[in-house]
Design a protein around this motif. Structure first.
Motif, PDB file in Angstrom:
ATOM      1  N   LEU A 116       0.962  -1.313   0.163  1.00  0.00           N
ATOM      2  CA  LEU A 116       0.009   0.052  -0.120  1.00  0.00           C
ATOM      3  C   LEU A 116       0.812   1.252  -0.012  1.00  0.00           C
ATOM      4  N   CYS A 123       0.433   5.828  -0.472  1.00  0.00           N
ATOM      5  CA  CYS A 123      -0.588   6.647  -0.651  1.00  0.00           C
ATOM      6  C   CYS A 123       0.221   8.048  -1.337  1.00  0.00           C
ATOM      7  N   PRO A 172       2.171   5.183   4.322  1.00  0.00           N
ATOM      8  CA  PRO A 172       1.452   5.656   5.203  1.00  0.00           C
ATOM      9  C   PRO A 172       2.205   6.063   6.566  1.00  0.00           C
ATOM     10  N   THR A 226      -1.758   4.940   9.274  1.00  0.00           N
ATOM     11  CA  THR A 226      -2.351   3.891   8.178  1.00  0.00           C
ATOM     12  C   THR A 226      -3.854   4.242   7.978  1.00  0.00           C
ATOM     13  N   GLU A 281      -4.536   7.887   6.597  1.00  0.00           N
ATOM     14  CA  GLU A 281      -4.082   8.654   5.412  1.00  0.00           C
ATOM     15  C   GLU A 281      -4.795   7.645   4.384  1.00  0.00           C
ATOM     16  N   ALA A 282      -4.838   6.164   4.688  1.00  0.00           N
ATOM     17  CA  ALA A 282      -5.382   5.410   3.746  1.00  0.00           C
ATOM     18  C   ALA A 282      -6.768   4.542   4.039  1.00  0.00           C
ATOM     19  N   LEU A 310     -10.098   0.334   0.536  1.00  0.00           N
ATOM     20  CA  LEU A 310      -9.481   1.552   1.196  1.00  0.00           C
ATOM     21  C   LEU A 310     -10.390   2.836   1.207  1.00  0.00           C
ATOM     22  N   PRO A 337      -9.140   6.569   1.778  1.00  0.00           N
ATOM     23  CA  PRO A 337      -8.176   7.459   1.895  1.00  0.00           C
ATOM     24  C   PRO A 337      -8.670   8.875   2.595  1.00  0.00           C
ATOM     25  N   THR A 379      -4.471  12.382   1.698  1.00  0.00           N
ATOM     26  CA  THR A 379      -4.175  11.318   0.558  1.00  0.00           C
ATOM     27  C   THR A 379      -5.024  11.756  -0.744  1.00  0.00           C
ATOM     28  N   ALA A 425      -4.991   6.157  -2.875  1.00  0.00           N
ATOM     29  CA  ALA A 425      -4.347   5.131  -1.833  1.00  0.00           C
ATOM     30  C   ALA A 425      -4.429   4.043  -2.882  1.00  0.00           C
TER      31      ALA A 425
END
Length: 183
Positions: free
Chosen positions: A60, A62, A76, A94, A97-98, A132, A134, A138, A141
């Protein structure tokens, strides 16, 4: 070496500070309050993050919607907050952000970056789902296979080094913690 701007005023009483070596046996110049005598220390900031990987090996990343490095890809990560452990901070970042659901794993890398006054800690993490969501920091992602990672578009050297070591270890079947100093 990185120098934060000098502390000019005491955060406790508001008086001006003077810059000198304290009389307590310290060996570094510190900001000392001229009113209450409080010694103010400036220490490195901790950046905590994760290397979230799906069961099929995809990682993953971002795409940043904030400066610095807007529009570049990163793992992240972000500044650790008071009241949380390093791994809790990595999990929080994490999620923020995602919007990723992860199972936090072991510490993978500790990277000292004295030039900017930071220490980066990255943890391995297993993605429980590839869904996901985000957050506002972000743009996008996305999961990448190793051969799809946009190396030239990565935001930070700490991320590049961490991903390189992660992929090398994964291919070699190694489980180790990396201690890295970046100048």
């Amino acid at each position: 070496m990185y120098q934060r701007p000098a502390i000019q005023f005491c955060s406790l009483c508001g008086h001006a500070t003077r810059h000198a070596i304290p009389d307590d046996g310290d060996t570094r110049v510190r900001a000392i309050c001229t009113g209450c005598g409080t010694v103010h220390y400036q220490n490195p900031l901790n950046v905590v993050g994760a290397i979230p990987a799906a069961d099929d090996g995809r990682i993953l990343l971002c795409k940043r919607n904030i400066e610095p490095r807007w529009g570049k890809w990163t793992l992240p990560a972000g500044f650790m907050e008071l009241g949380e452990t390093a791994s809790q901070g990595a999990a929080r970042e994490t999620d923020e952000e995602a919007g990723a659901d992860i199972e936090m794993g072991r510490l993978f890398s500790v990277i000292s970056v004295p030039r900017v006054g930071q220490v980066h800690l990255f943890y391995c993490a297993r993605l429980r789902s590839d869904i996901l969501d985000p957050g506002h920091e972000t743009i996008e992602a996305r999961l990448f296979h190793a051969d799809e990672i946009p190396w030239d578009e990565l935001a930070f050297r700490t991320v590049s080094v961490t991903l390189q070591r992660y992929l090398e270890d994964r291919q070699a079947g190694l489980t180790q913690v990396h201690s890295i100093d970046l100048d």
